[in-house]
Design a protein around this motif. Structure first.
Motif, PDB file in Angstrom:
ATOM      1  N   PRO A  26       0.860  -1.194   0.000  1.00 53.79           N
ATOM      2  CA  PRO A  26       0.000   0.000   0.000  1.00 53.79           C
ATOM      3  C   PRO A  26       0.891   1.239   0.000  1.00 53.79           C
ATOM      4  N   VAL A  27       0.365   2.331  -0.498  1.00 56.46           N
ATOM      5  CA  VAL A  27       1.146   3.567  -0.534  1.00 56.46           C
ATOM      6  C   VAL A  27       0.477   4.615   0.354  1.00 56.46           C
ATOM      7  N   GLU A  28       1.296   5.253   1.176  1.00 59.59           N
ATOM      8  CA  GLU A  28       0.840   6.367   1.999  1.00 59.59           C
ATOM      9  C   GLU A  28       1.714   7.559   1.652  1.00 59.59           C
ATOM     10  N   LEU A  29       1.087   8.634   1.236  1.00 58.47           N
ATOM     11  CA  LEU A  29       1.787   9.799   0.712  1.00 58.47           C
ATOM     12  C   LEU A  29       2.841  10.361   1.668  1.00 58.47           C
ATOM     13  N   VAL A  30       2.458  10.686   2.877  1.00 58.87           N
ATOM     14  CA  VAL A  30       3.383  11.355   3.805  1.00 58.87           C
ATOM     15  C   VAL A  30       4.587  10.470   4.142  1.00 58.87           C
ATOM     16  N   PRO A  31       4.390   9.208   4.556  1.00 66.16           N
ATOM     17  CA  PRO A  31       5.576   8.377   4.825  1.00 66.16           C
ATOM     18  C   PRO A  31       6.451   8.161   3.585  1.00 66.16           C
ATOM     19  N   LEU A  32       5.819   8.015   2.425  1.00 71.56           N
ATOM     20  CA  LEU A  32       6.593   7.829   1.198  1.00 71.56           C
ATOM     21  C   LEU A  32       7.519   9.017   0.975  1.00 71.56           C
ATOM     22  N   PHE A  33       7.009  10.204   1.177  1.00 70.93           N
ATOM     23  CA  PHE A  33       7.829  11.395   0.946  1.00 70.93           C
ATOM     24  C   PHE A  33       8.810  11.654   2.073  1.00 70.93           C
ATOM     25  N   THR A  34       8.377  11.543   3.321  1.00 72.94           N
ATOM     26  CA  THR A  34       9.274  11.899   4.430  1.00 72.94           C
ATOM     27  C   THR A  34      10.333  10.839   4.691  1.00 72.94           C
ATOM     28  N   ARG A  35      10.045   9.594   4.395  1.00 73.39           N
ATOM     29  CA  ARG A  35      10.997   8.513   4.691  1.00 73.39           C
ATOM     30  C   ARG A  35      11.754   8.010   3.474  1.00 73.39           C
TER      31      ARG A  35
END
Length: 179
Positions: A26-35
């Protein structure tokens, strides 16, 4: 950090297998970008800044690094939207999450290879090779992540790259920033 290193290693050494793993996640926007995106996009920006500072170009180095970093991070959103919009024209679904995955993970090798920019001349060649390999990983990921038929994957990849280049040039012309 271990997950980031494992993902980078996978994208470099076995991109086809890594794309299959990414496709299932699954993709989660905030964790994908921040991590992931924000960390890796900083690598070439910082390396370029250090190189420019070594030549005494302090203000230019800082401004170039900031602008380059912001454009790299924002570019992921733009590329994701391009991928999402173009996919149906090539037999794939209009899937925002899949497009975001492809746009966020495809430049991995380019970002990592961007660390070499700190080495004059040779670093540019290494960074260029990383960029070309990232285009290859994009091509490999298209059928898996976007479900575009294999026979249309190359054309789709070239269309995405072409539109992205035009958008990049337009943004730079509009902002007056060519760094």
């Amino acid at each position: 950090m271990e997950q980031l290193i494992a993902r980078v290693k996978g994208m470099i050494l076995s991109p086809a297998e890594e794309w299959r793993t990414i496709q299932r996640e699954p993709v989660e926007l905030v964790p994908l970008f921040t991590r992931y995106v924000m960390i890796l996009a900083a690598i070439p920006a910082i390396a370029g800044m250090l190189l420019m500072m070594a030549f005494g170009l302090f203000f230019s180095a800082i401004s170039s690094a900031i602008v380059g970093y912001i454009l790299s991070v924002a570019g992921v959103f733009v590329i994701a939207k391009i991928i999402e919009v173009l996919a149906p024209n090539f037999g794939g679904p209009q899937d925002a999450d899949a497009a975001l995955k492809l746009a966020a993970f495809a430049p991995t090798v380019a970002w990592v290879a961007g660390a070499a920019i700190i080495i004059p001349i040779l670093g540019g060649i290494i960074a260029l090779a990383g960029g070309i390999y990232s285009l290859y990983t994009l091509y490999i990921g298209v059928p898996t992540v976007m479900r575009v038929p294999q026979e249309k994957a190359l054309t789709f990849t070239l269309a995405v790259v072409g539109v992205a280049i035009v958008v990049n040039i337009a943004v730079r012309l509009l902002t007056g920033v060519f760094v």
